[in-house]
Design a protein around this motif. Sequence first.
Motif, PDB file in Angstrom:
ATOM      1  N   VAL A   1      41.085  15.456  56.616  1.00 43.20           N
ATOM      2  CA  VAL A   1      40.584  16.644  56.249  1.00 43.20           C
ATOM      3  C   VAL A   1      40.451  17.054  54.606  1.00 43.20           C
TER       4      VAL A   1
ATOM      5  N   LEU B   1      33.749  25.204  55.333  1.00 48.38           N
ATOM      6  CA  LEU B   1      35.122  24.655  55.705  1.00 48.38           C
ATOM      7  C   LEU B   1      35.995  25.952  55.305  1.00 48.38           C
TER       8      LEU B   1
ATOM      9  N   ASN C   1      33.784  13.651  52.656  1.00 45.66           N
ATOM     10  CA  ASN C   1      34.685  13.509  53.564  1.00 45.66           C
ATOM     11  C   ASN C   1      35.188  12.296  53.411  1.00 45.66           C
TER      12      ASN C   1
ATOM     13  N   THR D   1      39.265  17.258  62.257  1.00 45.01           N
ATOM     14  CA  THR D   1      40.050  18.449  62.366  1.00 45.01           C
ATOM     15  C   THR D   1      41.564  18.046  62.196  1.00 45.01           C
ATOM     16  N   ASP D   2      41.907  16.915  62.167  1.00 41.00           N
ATOM     17  CA  ASP D   2      43.303  16.278  61.963  1.00 41.00           C
ATOM     18  C   ASP D   2      43.326  15.207  60.943  1.00 41.00           C
ATOM     19  N   SER D   3      44.287  15.048  60.466  1.00 41.41           N
ATOM     20  CA  SER D   3      44.816  13.597  59.625  1.00 41.41           C
ATOM     21  C   SER D   3      46.231  13.383  59.791  1.00 41.41           C
TER      22      SER D   3
ATOM     23  N   CYS E   1      40.804  26.562  52.559  1.00 41.44           N
ATOM     24  CA  CYS E   1      40.741  25.348  51.519  1.00 41.44           C
ATOM     25  C   CYS E   1      41.837  25.335  50.523  1.00 41.44           C
TER      26      CYS E   1
ATOM     27  N   THR F   1      41.248  20.050  50.526  1.00 36.27           N
ATOM     28  CA  THR F   1      41.556  20.031  51.784  1.00 36.27           C
ATOM     29  C   THR F   1      41.039  21.306  52.425  1.00 36.27           C
ATOM     30  N   TYR F   2      40.861  21.306  53.684  1.00 33.55           N
ATOM     31  CA  TYR F   2      40.279  22.188  54.601  1.00 33.55           C
ATOM     32  C   TYR F   2      41.379  22.143  55.772  1.00 33.55           C
ATOM     33  N   ASN F   3      41.480  23.674  56.319  1.00 36.05           N
ATOM     34  CA  ASN F   3      42.270  23.683  57.303  1.00 36.05           C
ATOM     35  C   ASN F   3      41.518  24.241  58.895  1.00 36.05           C
TER      36      ASN F   3
END
Length: 172
Positions: free
Chosen positions: A79, A101, A124, A69-71, A104, A89-91
């Motif tokens: 993500v 997801l 991923n 859930t982080d990058s 996005c 990308t997903y939030n």
Amino acid sequence: VKQIIDKIHAAGLKAGWHTFSFTIAKNDPWVSPVPHPELSVRSSLTLASDLSQNATFIPTLESPQDLPTDSGFWFRGGVDVMVGGEILTYNGLKTSPPYGLTDCVRGAYGTRAFDHKKGAALKNLQEVFGHYVPAADSKLFDNMAIRFAEIIHTCEFDAIYLDALDGADVFA
């Protein structure tokens, strides 16, 4: 770069190259406009239904509960998801049915959003220091090493600083 190094050498100095080892910036031609199929993948999920190029919820057959859930720079993951020739990308993650997801952003990093068919692999992408890496046993990894050696040889560097070697743990 070669001309500058020649001037440095002509002045009696040495030239060094400080590089991030084995990493691929998200604006690299190996990412955009079409991501290289041999970018390293952390894990994979399955698309649960057909997906339009405008969708911001990506339904998955499996729970995405194990996705990051982080990058960022200090995080070994991210993500970003590659599906076909697109990176999204997903939030957020929906970990109860219907899985998926959320929030996005499609066509990230200069890739193009596409429609995708049910059953497509949602990969991923592995990150280290905010960059992608090649799959460890891939031709991409080999080609990066070859290109690196060509640059060193052609430019006649006197020293090389292989920064980011501590990120090699992502290759397990």
